[in-house]
Design a protein around this motif. Sequence first.
Motif, PDB file in Angstrom:
ATOM      1  N   GLN A 387       0.711  -1.331   0.189  1.00 56.63           N
ATOM      2  CA  GLN A 387      -0.084   0.052  -0.085  1.00 56.63           C
ATOM      3  C   GLN A 387       0.867   1.198  -0.044  1.00 56.63           C
ATOM      4  OE1 GLN A 387      -3.231   0.427  -0.315  1.00 56.63           O
ATOM      5  NE2 GLN A 387      -3.199   2.376  -0.624  1.00 56.63           N
ATOM      6  N   LEU A 388       2.038   1.416   0.864  1.00 54.21           N
ATOM      7  CA  LEU A 388       2.781   2.340   0.719  1.00 54.21           C
ATOM      8  C   LEU A 388       3.582   2.711  -0.405  1.00 54.21           C
ATOM      9  CD1 LEU A 388       4.579   1.984   4.325  1.00 54.21           C
ATOM     10  CD2 LEU A 388       2.784   3.794   3.673  1.00 54.21           C
ATOM     11  N   LEU A 389       4.062   1.399  -1.175  1.00 51.26           N
ATOM     12  CA  LEU A 389       4.688   1.615  -2.528  1.00 51.26           C
ATOM     13  C   LEU A 389       3.721   2.208  -3.522  1.00 51.26           C
ATOM     14  CD1 LEU A 389       6.551  -1.899  -2.430  1.00 51.26           C
ATOM     15  CD2 LEU A 389       7.593   0.404  -2.219  1.00 51.26           C
ATOM     16  N   ILE A 390       2.389   1.693  -3.411  1.00 49.48           N
ATOM     17  CA  ILE A 390       1.517   2.278  -4.633  1.00 49.48           C
ATOM     18  C   ILE A 390       1.075   3.729  -4.338  1.00 49.48           C
ATOM     19  CG2 ILE A 390      -1.073   2.272  -5.134  1.00 49.48           C
ATOM     20  CD1 ILE A 390      -0.989  -0.873  -4.516  1.00 49.48           C
ATOM     21  N   GLN A 393       4.207   5.702  -5.533  1.00 51.90           N
ATOM     22  CA  GLN A 393       4.048   5.473  -7.087  1.00 51.90           C
ATOM     23  C   GLN A 393       2.961   6.676  -7.602  1.00 51.90           C
ATOM     24  OE1 GLN A 393       1.468   2.438  -8.928  1.00 51.90           O
ATOM     25  NE2 GLN A 393       3.114   1.867 -10.419  1.00 51.90           N
ATOM     26  N   GLN A 394       1.989   6.642  -7.121  1.00 50.11           N
ATOM     27  CA  GLN A 394       0.713   7.560  -7.457  1.00 50.11           C
ATOM     28  C   GLN A 394       1.564   9.260  -7.330  1.00 50.11           C
ATOM     29  OE1 GLN A 394      -2.348   6.565  -5.082  1.00 50.11           O
ATOM     30  NE2 GLN A 394      -3.426   5.052  -6.563  1.00 50.11           N
ATOM     31  N   LYS A 420      10.477   3.541 -12.495  1.00 50.50           N
ATOM     32  CA  LYS A 420      10.775   2.137 -12.778  1.00 50.50           C
ATOM     33  C   LYS A 420      11.253   1.077 -11.981  1.00 50.50           C
ATOM     34  CE  LYS A 420      12.150   3.411 -17.713  1.00 50.50           C
ATOM     35  NZ  LYS A 420      13.351   3.504 -18.469  1.00 50.50           N
ATOM     36  N   LEU A 421      11.811   1.494 -11.194  1.00 54.81           N
ATOM     37  CA  LEU A 421      12.367   0.523  -9.977  1.00 54.81           C
ATOM     38  C   LEU A 421      11.409   0.531  -8.878  1.00 54.81           C
ATOM     39  CD1 LEU A 421      15.890   2.024  -8.791  1.00 54.81           C
ATOM     40  CD2 LEU A 421      15.397   0.013  -9.942  1.00 54.81           C
ATOM     41  N   LEU A 422      10.333   1.600  -8.697  1.00 53.52           N
ATOM     42  CA  LEU A 422       9.380   1.488  -7.712  1.00 53.52           C
ATOM     43  C   LEU A 422       8.309   0.537  -8.549  1.00 53.52           C
ATOM     44  CD1 LEU A 422       8.282   2.610  -5.048  1.00 53.52           C
ATOM     45  CD2 LEU A 422       6.900   4.463  -6.339  1.00 53.52           C
ATOM     46  N   ASN A 423       8.206   0.433  -9.669  1.00 54.50           N
ATOM     47  CA  ASN A 423       7.042  -0.465 -10.396  1.00 54.50           C
ATOM     48  C   ASN A 423       7.716  -2.042 -10.118  1.00 54.50           C
ATOM     49  OD1 ASN A 423       5.394   1.562 -11.062  1.00 54.50           O
ATOM     50  ND2 ASN A 423       6.289   1.729 -13.095  1.00 54.50           N
ATOM     51  N   LEU A 424       8.944  -2.103 -10.132  1.00 59.62           N
ATOM     52  CA  LEU A 424       9.598  -3.432  -9.965  1.00 59.62           C
ATOM     53  C   LEU A 424       9.367  -3.874  -8.475  1.00 59.62           C
ATOM     54  CD1 LEU A 424      11.173  -5.765 -11.196  1.00 59.62           C
ATOM     55  CD2 LEU A 424      13.426  -4.435 -10.731  1.00 59.62           C
ATOM     56  N   GLU A 425       9.333  -2.856  -7.729  1.00 64.57           N
ATOM     57  CA  GLU A 425       9.194  -3.372  -6.357  1.00 64.57           C
ATOM     58  C   GLU A 425       7.861  -3.664  -5.961  1.00 64.57           C
ATOM     59  OE1 GLU A 425      10.691  -1.875  -1.910  1.00 64.57           O
ATOM     60  OE2 GLU A 425      11.329  -0.609  -3.553  1.00 64.57           O
ATOM     61  N   ILE A 426       7.057  -3.021  -6.598  1.00 66.67           N
ATOM     62  CA  ILE A 426       5.685  -3.473  -6.300  1.00 66.67           C
ATOM     63  C   ILE A 426       5.342  -4.542  -7.008  1.00 66.67           C
ATOM     64  CG2 ILE A 426       3.423  -2.596  -7.138  1.00 66.67           C
ATOM     65  CD1 ILE A 426       4.021   0.344  -7.045  1.00 66.67           C
ATOM     66  N   GLU A 427       5.749  -4.990  -8.229  1.00 72.47           N
ATOM     67  CA  GLU A 427       5.758  -6.410  -8.755  1.00 72.47           C
ATOM     68  C   GLU A 427       6.057  -7.532  -7.810  1.00 72.47           C
ATOM     69  OE1 GLU A 427       3.609  -6.938 -11.183  1.00 72.47           O
ATOM     70  OE2 GLU A 427       3.028  -4.883 -11.411  1.00 72.47           O
TER      71      GLU A 427
END
Length: 651
Positions: A387-390, A393-394, A420-427
């Motif tokens: 949730q924090l990562l999302i 990202q926003q 890009k790194l944040l998206n990777l961490e979310i996945e």
Amino acid sequence: MNNNILKVHSIFKKLNVGNIKILNVNQNSPSIIANSNNTKSIKNHNYSSFSNNNNNNKNEINLVQNKSILSPSLSYKGNKLSYTTSSNNNNNNKVEEIIKSTTANSGSPFTPLNVLHPKLVGEKLYSNETEASNNQKEFKAEISTLPNGIRVVSKQTHEGVCAIGLYVNAGTKYESHEDRGLFNLLEKMTFKETKNNSTSEIIRELEEISMNAMASSSREMINVSLEVLRKDLEFVLSILSDQIKSPKYSEEELREQIEVCIRNYEMITNSSSDQLMTEILMGVAFGEGGLGNLVIATPEQYLKITRDKLLDGLRKYYVGKNIVISVTGAEHSQVIELVDKYFGDIPYTEKDTPSEDSIDSSIHYKGGTDASVAGTIHKQHLKNQLQLLIEQQQKLTNDNIDSLGKDSNGNVEEGSDEIKLLNLEIEQTKLSIEQLELQEVKESSWIIAFPHSGLSTVVENKDIINGLVLQSLLGGGSSYSTGGPGKGMQSRLNLNVVYSSHRVKNCHAFLFVFNKVSLFGVSLTTQSGYLQDGIELVLQELLMLSKTITQQELERAKRSQKSQILQNLEMRSVQCDDMARHLLSFGSYKSPEQICKLIDSVTLDDIKKLVIKLAQSNPSVVSIVANENEPILTAEQYLQIVKQNSSTLFK
């Protein structure tokens, strides 16, 4: 009614996650727990005369161990080994005579213990008569207090190696909600950069002189301990003093250690380990705050700790009245002189230094039940992290929306490397959650604990000693063991619980010792689906002990407890730790001889009274089960069982 049979109604419940309530209560279908009173030996896990079995967080440095295993005929010179022989013909003749006589009489090539070893013939064990006389002394612990309140305890030994420990009366029981994780991080920042030395310099210097260096933190204490040659005592005390008076706490090192703490949290919560069970148990027993504070904080709490908070905690708690310095292997007068030299300017206290009595007065035992499915805590942590990562990202996307281009389909491109790194961490986080949900757990664990007297009461009564003996008497073990003396293979819990079924993985009695109040209990781990049967076996042994215990068992438990204490106190670090803990807890030191006398004074009636007292107490119960359909036993159900069998247990 047979006094050796305990009747328990089938009141086990199934876990209803998020809303614990009792199910399947059937008062008309009693189940009889079979009794086995083939009880013989014991097992003990104490590492000092009073062992706190809480798993402390440890910050160890892998230092070079200056040890070499050389035969008597080898000598070490620089970087080379050389073989030397004695030129004394008379000694050689004596050696040959001894070897011939001993081997001829015994038929063995080995020298008997009551005969001087041939290699020692003609050798001087001591350089002079004074040294020889000193090595025949029985040294005793000496205690002094400096003008600024620092207490110093030391004990001379026959060896040229010192164990040195700095102990501070500070730990997680002093933490407020705002500074949770403070003392764990202070421990991790030990041996880091100061105003006088860089981290690499400190590590290099310690590697050259120390056989062992370690820092640890717990609920009631932080300690730093080292083992060095006696000649390096002053240097080590100067290093420890520098850590307190001139820390730098760089932002880079602080971030590194916060990451280490977060990884430790994730590793512990991603299992049903003993440490996780212990942490949950303390929260159930004492509620929020005080002893109920977890030794490990949450990632969110660690991230709130700043350099200023660390420096303020150091200033507030590392004061004279809270510090004990313990040393073995050095003259007391020398230790006093050096401690005064390097620690004498530390203030006695600060205006905002909390009083231990005020903290302890707010600690009250509560008891109750906590039950969860294995992996629930870690899964919740991952969901919070996701949730924090999302949210991050926003925020980043909104901040950079104007500078981002669009692909051929009109979608916003990923943009910066940070996004890009944040998206990777979310996945990756989503994948971890999915894997955790698919993970099959094969074991279930259960702990029951009761309030018991604290270590400080040892000056008034022997309650804590009775608890140690009872722990040895119940013992325990695991389904896999290599056997051997001292492992409790014949103890009650091992014979009558672990050996009763291959589905029981391990079971042991424990005593968590704290200053004002302790916890005595039993821990159990079984294969999934067998927890209910394992709990019944544990209750049989625990509740019926006052009816089935024999004098022979008691004497064996007392001998085992004394043996373990004396054996462990042979280690320098344990002896150093033992002296300091005594001073922090009740202001004096009880020698091994005094402790052994107290153990000898324990009677059968003392143990029976203790068992009955524990059985009638409000318990703390923790269960971590493989699935939500696993039946468990709550604290309320335990009390119901005791009430139903009171005529059998307490008459």
